[in-house]
Design a protein around this motif. Structure first.
Motif, PDB file in Angstrom:
ATOM      1  N   GLY A 109      84.506  35.645  17.876  1.00  0.00           N
ATOM      2  CA  GLY A 109      83.517  36.436  17.143  1.00  0.00           C
ATOM      3  C   GLY A 109      82.511  37.007  18.126  1.00  0.00           C
ATOM      4  N   GLY A 110      81.277  37.142  17.673  1.00  0.00           N
ATOM      5  CA  GLY A 110      80.243  37.658  18.559  1.00  0.00           C
ATOM      6  C   GLY A 110      79.351  38.665  17.883  1.00  0.00           C
ATOM      7  N   LEU A 111      79.227  39.810  18.528  1.00  0.00           N
ATOM      8  CA  LEU A 111      78.236  40.789  18.099  1.00  0.00           C
ATOM      9  C   LEU A 111      78.875  42.120  17.753  1.00  0.00           C
ATOM     10  N   MET A 112      78.569  42.611  16.557  1.00  0.00           N
ATOM     11  CA  MET A 112      78.934  43.982  16.189  1.00  0.00           C
ATOM     12  C   MET A 112      77.783  44.833  16.719  1.00  0.00           C
ATOM     13  N   ASN A 113      77.961  45.394  17.903  1.00  0.00           N
ATOM     14  CA  ASN A 113      76.846  46.054  18.593  1.00  0.00           C
ATOM     15  C   ASN A 113      76.839  47.569  18.378  1.00  0.00           C
ATOM     16  N   PHE A 114      76.881  47.937  17.137  1.00  0.00           N
ATOM     17  CA  PHE A 114      76.723  49.334  16.715  1.00  0.00           C
ATOM     18  C   PHE A 114      76.238  49.306  15.280  1.00  0.00           C
ATOM     19  N   ASN A 115      75.520  50.319  14.880  1.00  0.00           N
ATOM     20  CA  ASN A 115      75.064  50.405  13.487  1.00  0.00           C
ATOM     21  C   ASN A 115      76.188  50.949  12.617  1.00  0.00           C
TER      22      ASN A 115
END
Length: 181
Positions: A109-115
């Motif tokens: 998993g981690g980070l969805m680094n966009f809006n």
């Protein structure tokens, strides 16, 4: 002809006026969509080849405010997001007919680094998210001593968080076999 265009225009305007925004919860909601595996061969780094199983998990989501995903600027400017993870995946391995949790370091998993909404305008949003991870046959013991050299059955538990730290429900994927002959 003018009458027909006028009737079509009035009908379209009437239909457009009837459409309402969906009413979703402020807490994100997710549902399982699909899971698939793609097996390919790759260089193993030692002059040979190894097989790799790419597992692709897909979920559907809904959120009232649409505040999913963060930009690099948001991450850097707001200290509350210092160690923020908004997409969490837990691995479950089947042993003797029972699924047991397996700890991965680093965690999947981690980070969805966009809006998800580039204009950042608040409002309901829904869609799907695909997440993939790879399992390399040559390194199966590196994942966990619980893994075997072939035919391990896994399923995954997934949840997401919105930017207000609201945590969704947790879903489970269907089982999938990796390291298959």
């Amino acid at each position: 002809m003018r009458k027909l265009i006028g009737i079509v225009a009035i009908t379209l305007l009437s239909l457009g006026a009837c459409v309402q925004e969906p009413s979703f919860s402020s807490t994100p909601a997710i549902s399982f969509k699909s899971i698939q595996k793609i097996t390919k061969s790759s260089n193993d780094g030692f002059g040979g080849t190894t097989k790799i199983d790419s597992v692709i998990m897909s979920i559907n989501f809904q959120d009232a405010e649409g505040d999913l995903g963060l930009t690099e600027a948001q991450l850097k400017s707001d200290p509350k997001y210092k160690d923020f993870r908004n997409f969490e995946v837990a691995v479950m391995l089947q042993k003797n007919g029972v699924f047991i949790p397996i700890t991965f370091t680093p965690a999947l998993g981690g980070l969805m680094n966009f809006n998800f909404k580039p204009n950042q305008k608040a409002g309901p949003i829904e869609g799907s998210i695909d997440y993939s991870t790879q399992f390399v046959y040559a390194f199966y013991k590196g994942y966990s001593p619980q893994f075997t050299a072939k035919n391990d059955t896994l399923k995954f538990k997934i949840f997401i968080r919105d930017n207000a730290f609201n945590q969704s429900n947790t879903i489970e994927t269907d089982p999938i076999v990796i390291f298959k002959d």
